[in-house]
Write a protein that holds these residues in place. Structure first.
Motif, PDB file in Angstrom:
ATOM      1  N   ALA A  60      40.311  49.011  12.003  1.00 33.27           N
ATOM      2  CA  ALA A  60      41.618  49.122  12.687  1.00 33.27           C
ATOM      3  C   ALA A  60      41.151  50.170  13.650  1.00 33.27           C
ATOM      4  O   ALA A  60      41.757  49.892  15.056  1.00 33.27           O
ATOM      5  CB  ALA A  60      42.364  49.763  11.855  1.00 33.27           C
ATOM      6  N   LEU A  61      40.510  51.315  13.606  1.00 37.89           N
ATOM      7  CA  LEU A  61      39.902  52.286  14.724  1.00 37.89           C
ATOM      8  C   LEU A  61      39.338  51.515  15.779  1.00 37.89           C
ATOM      9  O   LEU A  61      39.644  51.657  16.999  1.00 37.89           O
ATOM     10  CB  LEU A  61      39.440  53.536  13.997  1.00 37.89           C
ATOM     11  CG  LEU A  61      38.986  54.366  15.126  1.00 37.89           C
ATOM     12  CD1 LEU A  61      40.221  55.114  15.580  1.00 37.89           C
ATOM     13  CD2 LEU A  61      37.926  55.502  14.283  1.00 37.89           C
ATOM     14  N   ALA A  62      38.085  50.919  15.232  1.00 33.51           N
ATOM     15  CA  ALA A  62      37.391  50.273  16.254  1.00 33.51           C
ATOM     16  C   ALA A  62      38.001  49.018  17.006  1.00 33.51           C
ATOM     17  O   ALA A  62      37.988  49.018  18.259  1.00 33.51           O
ATOM     18  CB  ALA A  62      36.009  49.720  15.636  1.00 33.51           C
ATOM     19  N   SER A  63      38.627  48.426  16.285  1.00 32.93           N
ATOM     20  CA  SER A  63      39.516  47.429  16.839  1.00 32.93           C
ATOM     21  C   SER A  63      40.533  47.627  17.937  1.00 32.93           C
ATOM     22  O   SER A  63      40.741  47.076  18.960  1.00 32.93           O
ATOM     23  CB  SER A  63      40.092  46.389  15.823  1.00 32.93           C
ATOM     24  OG  SER A  63      39.102  45.742  14.882  1.00 32.93           O
ATOM     25  N   ALA A  64      40.946  48.821  17.576  1.00 32.61           N
ATOM     26  CA  ALA A  64      42.139  49.276  18.300  1.00 32.61           C
ATOM     27  C   ALA A  64      41.676  49.859  19.643  1.00 32.61           C
ATOM     28  O   ALA A  64      42.242  49.613  20.828  1.00 32.61           O
ATOM     29  CB  ALA A  64      43.106  50.166  17.554  1.00 32.61           C
TER      30      ALA A  64
END
Length: 151
Positions: A60-64
């Protein structure tokens, strides 16, 4: 303090990651209850299980970051490398440590019959199967996508 919390709450990248982690922990608790027919509060914060909350958080961090700053962002590169390391660790190193703990626990139980060994049970549920890691990754991506679209 209120200003600080307000600023944190408006950080879409951070909120995506934390929401993915929390959602995975809740789902992990539900799947544990479904499989074992008993509520285990430790599942709400513990490692291991379906889906991987660590994977969910870092994906989620990388995608966000990718949705917010783009795939060419240096911050995305850092987040993507971090996600790869966490996923490798979850499905590799920590899973192997859990398997070793299971074997050691069996050995200790067998030795207790012949010797006086204190009951020191090692935690066996440490890592994840590849499916649990994949489920965490999908969950993290979907939550980050949702945050990028609606917040």
């Amino acid at each position: 303090m209120a200003e600080f919390l307000g600023a944190i709450g408006q950080n879409v990248i951070l909120m995506s990651a934390l929401t993915a982690w929390f959602t995975a922990q809740v789902l992990k608790t539900i799947t544990s209850f479904w499989k074992q027919k008993a509520f285990n509060l430790e599942r709400l914060v513990g490692a291991g299980g379906m889906p991987s909350s660590h994977t969910s958080l870092v994906v989620a961090l990388a995608s966000a970051v990718a949705f917010h700053d783009g795939l060419r962002s240096p911050l995305f590169a850092v987040a993507a490398v971090l996600a790869a390391i966490v996923m490798y660790d979850a499905a590799g190193v920590r899973r192997a440590a859990g398997k070793q703990a299971k074997v050691l626990n069996k050995l200790v139980m067998e030795l207790r019959v012949h010797h006086t060994i204190r009951d020191t049970r090692l935690k066996e549920l440490l890592g994840h199967t590849p499916l649990e890691v994949l489920a965490g990754a999908v969950l993290g991506f979907v939550i980050a996508y949702g945050f990028s679209r609606f917040f």
